[in-house]
Design a protein around this motif. Structure first.
Motif, PDB file in Angstrom:
ATOM      1  N   HIS A 100     -15.731   2.024   5.041  1.00  0.00           N
ATOM      2  CA  HIS A 100     -15.677   1.473   3.687  1.00  0.00           C
ATOM      3  C   HIS A 100     -16.341   0.108   3.700  1.00  0.00           C
ATOM      4  O   HIS A 100     -16.238  -0.631   4.683  1.00  0.00           O
ATOM      5  CB  HIS A 100     -14.226   1.359   3.220  1.00  0.00           C
ATOM      6  N   ILE A 101     -17.015  -0.247   2.600  1.00  0.00           N
ATOM      7  CA  ILE A 101     -17.734  -1.519   2.581  1.00  0.00           C
ATOM      8  C   ILE A 101     -16.793  -2.711   2.445  1.00  0.00           C
ATOM      9  O   ILE A 101     -17.165  -3.831   2.773  1.00  0.00           O
ATOM     10  CB  ILE A 101     -18.790  -1.558   1.455  1.00  0.00           C
ATOM     11  N   LEU A 102     -15.572  -2.481   1.952  1.00  0.00           N
ATOM     12  CA  LEU A 102     -14.603  -3.568   1.815  1.00  0.00           C
ATOM     13  C   LEU A 102     -13.930  -3.797   3.162  1.00  0.00           C
ATOM     14  O   LEU A 102     -13.251  -2.916   3.689  1.00  0.00           O
ATOM     15  CB  LEU A 102     -13.567  -3.211   0.752  1.00  0.00           C
ATOM     16  N   THR A 103     -14.134  -4.976   3.734  1.00  0.00           N
ATOM     17  CA  THR A 103     -13.616  -5.241   5.077  1.00  0.00           C
ATOM     18  C   THR A 103     -12.485  -6.256   5.103  1.00  0.00           C
ATOM     19  O   THR A 103     -11.805  -6.384   6.119  1.00  0.00           O
ATOM     20  CB  THR A 103     -14.744  -5.734   5.999  1.00  0.00           C
ATOM     21  N   HIS A 104     -12.259  -7.002   4.013  1.00  0.00           N
ATOM     22  CA  HIS A 104     -11.167  -7.983   4.016  1.00  0.00           C
ATOM     23  C   HIS A 104     -10.743  -8.284   2.587  1.00  0.00           C
ATOM     24  O   HIS A 104     -11.579  -8.442   1.694  1.00  0.00           O
ATOM     25  CB  HIS A 104     -11.604  -9.285   4.690  1.00  0.00           C
ATOM     26  N   THR A 105      -9.434  -8.327   2.366  1.00  0.00           N
ATOM     27  CA  THR A 105      -8.877  -8.748   1.085  1.00  0.00           C
ATOM     28  C   THR A 105      -7.858  -9.849   1.335  1.00  0.00           C
ATOM     29  O   THR A 105      -7.422 -10.059   2.471  1.00  0.00           O
ATOM     30  CB  THR A 105      -8.200  -7.580   0.352  1.00  0.00           C
ATOM     31  N   GLY A 106      -7.471 -10.545   0.277  1.00  0.00           N
ATOM     32  CA  GLY A 106      -6.603 -11.697   0.457  1.00  0.00           C
ATOM     33  C   GLY A 106      -5.364 -11.687  -0.407  1.00  0.00           C
ATOM     34  O   GLY A 106      -5.056 -10.716  -1.104  1.00  0.00           O
ATOM     35  N   PHE A 107      -4.626 -12.780  -0.335  1.00  0.00           N
ATOM     36  CA  PHE A 107      -3.441 -13.069  -1.136  1.00  0.00           C
ATOM     37  C   PHE A 107      -2.247 -12.183  -0.801  1.00  0.00           C
ATOM     38  O   PHE A 107      -1.229 -12.219  -1.498  1.00  0.00           O
ATOM     39  CB  PHE A 107      -3.741 -12.958  -2.640  1.00  0.00           C
ATOM     40  N   GLY A 108      -2.364 -11.356   0.235  1.00  0.00           N
ATOM     41  CA  GLY A 108      -1.268 -10.461   0.565  1.00  0.00           C
ATOM     42  C   GLY A 108      -1.057  -9.373  -0.464  1.00  0.00           C
ATOM     43  O   GLY A 108       0.000  -8.730  -0.492  1.00  0.00           O
ATOM     44  N   LYS A 109      -2.052  -9.128  -1.304  1.00  0.00           N
ATOM     45  CA  LYS A 109      -1.918  -8.123  -2.352  1.00  0.00           C
ATOM     46  C   LYS A 109      -2.123  -6.724  -1.789  1.00  0.00           C
ATOM     47  O   LYS A 109      -2.994  -6.478  -0.963  1.00  0.00           O
ATOM     48  CB  LYS A 109      -2.942  -8.359  -3.470  1.00  0.00           C
ATOM     49  N   SER A 110      -1.324  -5.794  -2.282  1.00  0.00           N
ATOM     50  CA  SER A 110      -1.492  -4.387  -1.934  1.00  0.00           C
ATOM     51  C   SER A 110      -2.566  -3.767  -2.815  1.00  0.00           C
ATOM     52  O   SER A 110      -2.715  -4.134  -3.986  1.00  0.00           O
ATOM     53  CB  SER A 110      -0.173  -3.631  -2.130  1.00  0.00           C
ATOM     54  N   GLY A 111      -3.296  -2.819  -2.251  1.00  0.00           N
ATOM     55  CA  GLY A 111      -4.294  -2.107  -3.029  1.00  0.00           C
ATOM     56  C   GLY A 111      -3.642  -1.147  -4.004  1.00  0.00           C
ATOM     57  O   GLY A 111      -2.649  -0.487  -3.695  1.00  0.00           O
ATOM     58  N   THR A 112      -4.185  -1.057  -5.216  1.00  0.00           N
ATOM     59  CA  THR A 112      -3.684  -0.156  -6.245  1.00  0.00           C
ATOM     60  C   THR A 112      -4.814   0.731  -6.746  1.00  0.00           C
ATOM     61  O   THR A 112      -5.986   0.544  -6.392  1.00  0.00           O
ATOM     62  CB  THR A 112      -3.096  -0.938  -7.437  1.00  0.00           C
ATOM     63  N   TYR A 113      -4.454   1.666  -7.589  1.00  0.00           N
ATOM     64  CA  TYR A 113      -5.447   2.537  -8.217  1.00  0.00           C
ATOM     65  C   TYR A 113      -6.556   1.730  -8.881  1.00  0.00           C
ATOM     66  O   TYR A 113      -7.737   2.084  -8.805  1.00  0.00           O
ATOM     67  CB  TYR A 113      -4.737   3.427  -9.239  1.00  0.00           C
ATOM     68  N   GLU A 114      -6.196   0.626  -9.541  1.00  0.00           N
ATOM     69  CA  GLU A 114      -7.190  -0.157 -10.263  1.00  0.00           C
ATOM     70  C   GLU A 114      -8.204  -0.801  -9.325  1.00  0.00           C
ATOM     71  O   GLU A 114      -9.317  -1.123  -9.738  1.00  0.00           O
ATOM     72  CB  GLU A 114      -6.506  -1.238 -11.107  1.00  0.00           C
ATOM     73  N   ASP A 115      -7.837  -1.012  -8.058  1.00  0.00           N
ATOM     74  CA  ASP A 115      -8.793  -1.560  -7.101  1.00  0.00           C
ATOM     75  C   ASP A 115      -9.856  -0.536  -6.726  1.00  0.00           C
ATOM     76  O   ASP A 115     -10.946  -0.901  -6.289  1.00  0.00           O
ATOM     77  CB  ASP A 115      -8.069  -2.020  -5.830  1.00  0.00           C
ATOM     78  N   CYS A 116      -9.538   0.731  -6.866  1.00  0.00           N
ATOM     79  CA  CYS A 116     -10.437   1.801  -6.425  1.00  0.00           C
ATOM     80  C   CYS A 116     -11.262   2.386  -7.564  1.00  0.00           C
ATOM     81  O   CYS A 116     -12.417   2.772  -7.378  1.00  0.00           O
ATOM     82  CB  CYS A 116      -9.625   2.929  -5.788  1.00  0.00           C
ATOM     83  N   MET A 117     -10.645   2.475  -8.735  1.00  0.00           N
ATOM     84  CA  MET A 117     -11.202   3.252  -9.832  1.00  0.00           C
ATOM     85  C   MET A 117     -12.615   2.848 -10.240  1.00  0.00           C
ATOM     86  O   MET A 117     -13.498   3.710 -10.344  1.00  0.00           O
ATOM     87  CB  MET A 117     -10.245   3.186 -11.026  1.00  0.00           C
ATOM     88  N   PRO A 118     -12.925   1.553 -10.489  1.00  0.00           N
ATOM     89  CA  PRO A 118     -14.249   1.250 -11.046  1.00  0.00           C
ATOM     90  C   PRO A 118     -15.400   1.678 -10.148  1.00  0.00           C
ATOM     91  O   PRO A 118     -16.401   2.216 -10.625  1.00  0.00           O
ATOM     92  CB  PRO A 118     -14.213  -0.276 -11.222  1.00  0.00           C
ATOM     93  N   CYS A 119     -15.266   1.447  -8.835  1.00  0.00           N
ATOM     94  CA  CYS A 119     -16.357   1.786  -7.926  1.00  0.00           C
ATOM     95  C   CYS A 119     -16.488   3.293  -7.745  1.00  0.00           C
ATOM     96  O   CYS A 119     -17.591   3.818  -7.597  1.00  0.00           O
ATOM     97  CB  CYS A 119     -16.141   1.110  -6.576  1.00  0.00           C
ATOM     98  N   HIS A 120     -15.356   4.000  -7.784  1.00  0.00           N
ATOM     99  CA  HIS A 120     -15.392   5.433  -7.504  1.00  0.00           C
ATOM    100  C   HIS A 120     -15.547   6.289  -8.754  1.00  0.00           C
ATOM    101  O   HIS A 120     -15.590   7.509  -8.643  1.00  0.00           O
ATOM    102  CB  HIS A 120     -14.144   5.845  -6.723  1.00  0.00           C
TER     103      HIS A 120
END
Length: 544
Positions: A131-151
């Motif tokens: 996956h091209i995303l290699t690092h995220t911050g703020f201790g946030k969990s990934g949700t559907y909204e993080d995936c939907m626009p790109c996919h």
């Protein structure tokens, strides 16, 4: 009352801006995106059941039991995922409607996958894909909204459309089936349309809506809420979420820099496609053409020129509503206007520019030349240090455009002449088939923040806009009562020397006075009068 440290006479109070969420989103005001057309349920099921946009590898994986010793009973492994038939209200109040009818605690991506970023990483390990995303911050969990626009974007450099892939993956997963997973584990029906018109959608798109549960106009009219309350639903919502129209809260707005460890990182290509080490070679130069004296610049030559320190928000083009792929980063570089001047100016008739990178990326389409001259830079440092391999050695930044147009590992800057008016996509506005959220916000906490009655909790987040597309943020608004009332903050009156090229971050110290589940919302208005496509929500559970 709501308090904010701001100029005397500019203090707003909670509920100072009335109006329904529907009015704020569409009927009376401009929005970033036209309301979806409503489909008959039969057509909607067929057409949209493919829209399960999560992440690759996010379906539950079959759990393998150790082989039984000879003579032992057959080994079994209990599914680690919640059983759909074991009803749960989840974060909503534990009422019959939420628990036994909606079964809210067993629906949505994060019910089985607490963090879709983790699911993405485990899926990568399982499949060998990157996956091209290699690092995220703020201790946030990934949700559907993080995936939907790109996919869901049907473009050349986005993620695969996952509807068919994930349906096949889930329904062939023993863990999903053993947990009695079914269509309603992931989906919901929204009847917020004309009579007999419905939208088959994902639960995650519906979960924070006032229409959840079937009183579809509860978010719009007091009459509906009064009617629902007379039927026994506390507060007028069928989910009985709590509201606080007179919130005791102190809200401050600023433009703080993102902690370096929280800056998100996307690497466009993997080593399987390119020589990544070559793309990051510190001896790489950037070539400028379409100028009267074309030339190349090394990092050392650029750093020998007069430097400008500035802060710029970098936000992924496909950052979903509430997504945390946004950062406010201090940078050091040379203004593009100075580079053009060093090269003797643009050739006559130049109106277009295309920026390309050593890793094969480019700025997606030719843009107006002004887009990369006005408020644009060639950057060699972040946080006072040379760019790391994730960014450099040289990066071209055009403030006010999305992250995809800020080109890392920069190789060429080609000014040219088209002689033709540029279509909207070349001006930074995308076709509706691939919607970039030109104004967006994010909470830095996950849903389910828990606090005691009378105790103060601090809620934080940030909002941004791509100001070269639709202007800077002119107003931010907050609601503690499901959008019945809003507290509005005019940015020009609140933030001295507001910089539209940076994000606006907020800190809310809120002391709730009664127990319940609250859905706190933030909305914004940009320079064109557009609201956020949907207010961004955070679920807060207040206990006795």
């Amino acid at each position: 009352m709501l308090f904010l440290a701001m100029p005397t006479g500019a203090l707003p109070s909670v509920g100072s801006s009335k109006g329904t969420e529907r009015e704020r989103k569409g009927i009376m005001r401009k929005t970033l995106k036209s309301p979806p057309s409503w489909k008959k349920i039969a057509l909607a099921v067929a057409a949209t059941s493919l829209v399960l946009a999560c992440v690759w590898g996010c379906a539950p994986q079959t759990q393998t039991a150790p082989l039984a010793e000879s003579g032992d009973a057959e080994a079994t492994v209990e599914s680690p995922y919640p059983d759909f038939t074991e009803r749960s209200a989840g974060l909503l109040p534990d009422t019959y409607t939420n628990r036994d009818m909606l079964n809210a605690g067993n629906r949505g991506c994060n019910t089985c996958h607490a963090d879709l970023f983790d699911a993405m990483n485990s899926g990568n390990q399982e499949t060998g894909y990157n996956h091209i995303l290699t690092h995220t911050g703020f201790g946030k969990s990934g949700t559907y909204e993080d995936c939907m626009p790109c996919h869901q974007g049907h473009t050349q450099r986005t993620g695969p459309y996952l509807g068919d892939l994930l349906h096949g993956l889930h329904y062939s997963s023993n863990a999903f089936l053993d947990a009695n997973g079914n269509c309603w584990s992931c989906h919901a029906v929204n009847s917020d349309g004309e009579t007999d018109d419905y939208q088959f959608m994902l639960w995650d798109e519906m979960a924070d809506s006032a229409a959840l549960g079937g009183y579809v106009w509860a978010g719009d009219t007091k009459l509906v809420r009064d009617w629902a309350e007379s039927r026994g639903f506390k507060g007028g919502y069928i989910t009985e979420v709590a509201t606080d129209s007179e919130a005791q809260a102190n809200i401050t707005l600023s433009q703080d820099v993102t902690p370096q460890e929280d800056v998100f990182i996307v690497n466009n290509w993997g080593d399987e496609v390119i020589d990544f080490a070559a793309a990051c070679d510190p001896s790489n130069t950037v070539e400028v053409t379409g100028v009267k004296n074309p030339r190349s610049f090394s990092k050392e030559e650029l750093q020998a020129m007069e430097q400008v320190d500035f802060v710029n928000h970098i936000s992924c083009a496909t950052n979903g509503p509430g997504g945390v792929l946004t950062s406010n980063v201090p940078m050091t570089g040379v203004p593009m206007s100075a580079i053009v001047e060093q090269c003797g100016g643009l050739e006559d008739g130049i109106d277009t520019v295309l920026v390309s990178a050593y890793d094969g990326w480019d700025c997606a389409a030719p843009f107006t030349a002004e887009s990369y001259i006005d408020d644009a830079y060639i950057v060699t440092k972040m946080y006072g240090e040379d760019l790391t391999d994730d960014w450099g050695p040289i990066m071209v930044v055009s403030r006010g455009l999305c992250g995809a147009m800020n080109v890392k590992h920069a190789k060429t800057i080609e000014f040219s002449q088209t002689g033709q008016p540029l279509p909207p996509s070349m001006l930074g506005k995308t076709p509706r088939s691939f919607e970039i959220h030109r104004m967006n916000g994010a909470w830095f906490q996950n849903d389910g923040v828990t606090v005691k009655v009378g105790e103060t909790t601090t809620l934080t987040g940030a909002a941004y806009s791509f100001y070269k597309v639709s202007g800077g943020i002119e107003q931010l608004s907050f609601s503690f009562d499901m959008g019945q009332t809003w507290t509005d903050f005019k940015i020009a009156d609140t933030i001295k020397d507001y910089d539209a090229g940076q994000w606006i971050n907020w800190s809310i110290d809120w002391t709730p006075q009664k127990a319940g589940t609250y859905i706190v919302k933030v909305d914004g208005i940009d320079g064109e009068g557009n609201h956020m496509e949907n207010p961004v929500s955070l679920v807060v559970v207040v206990e006795e």
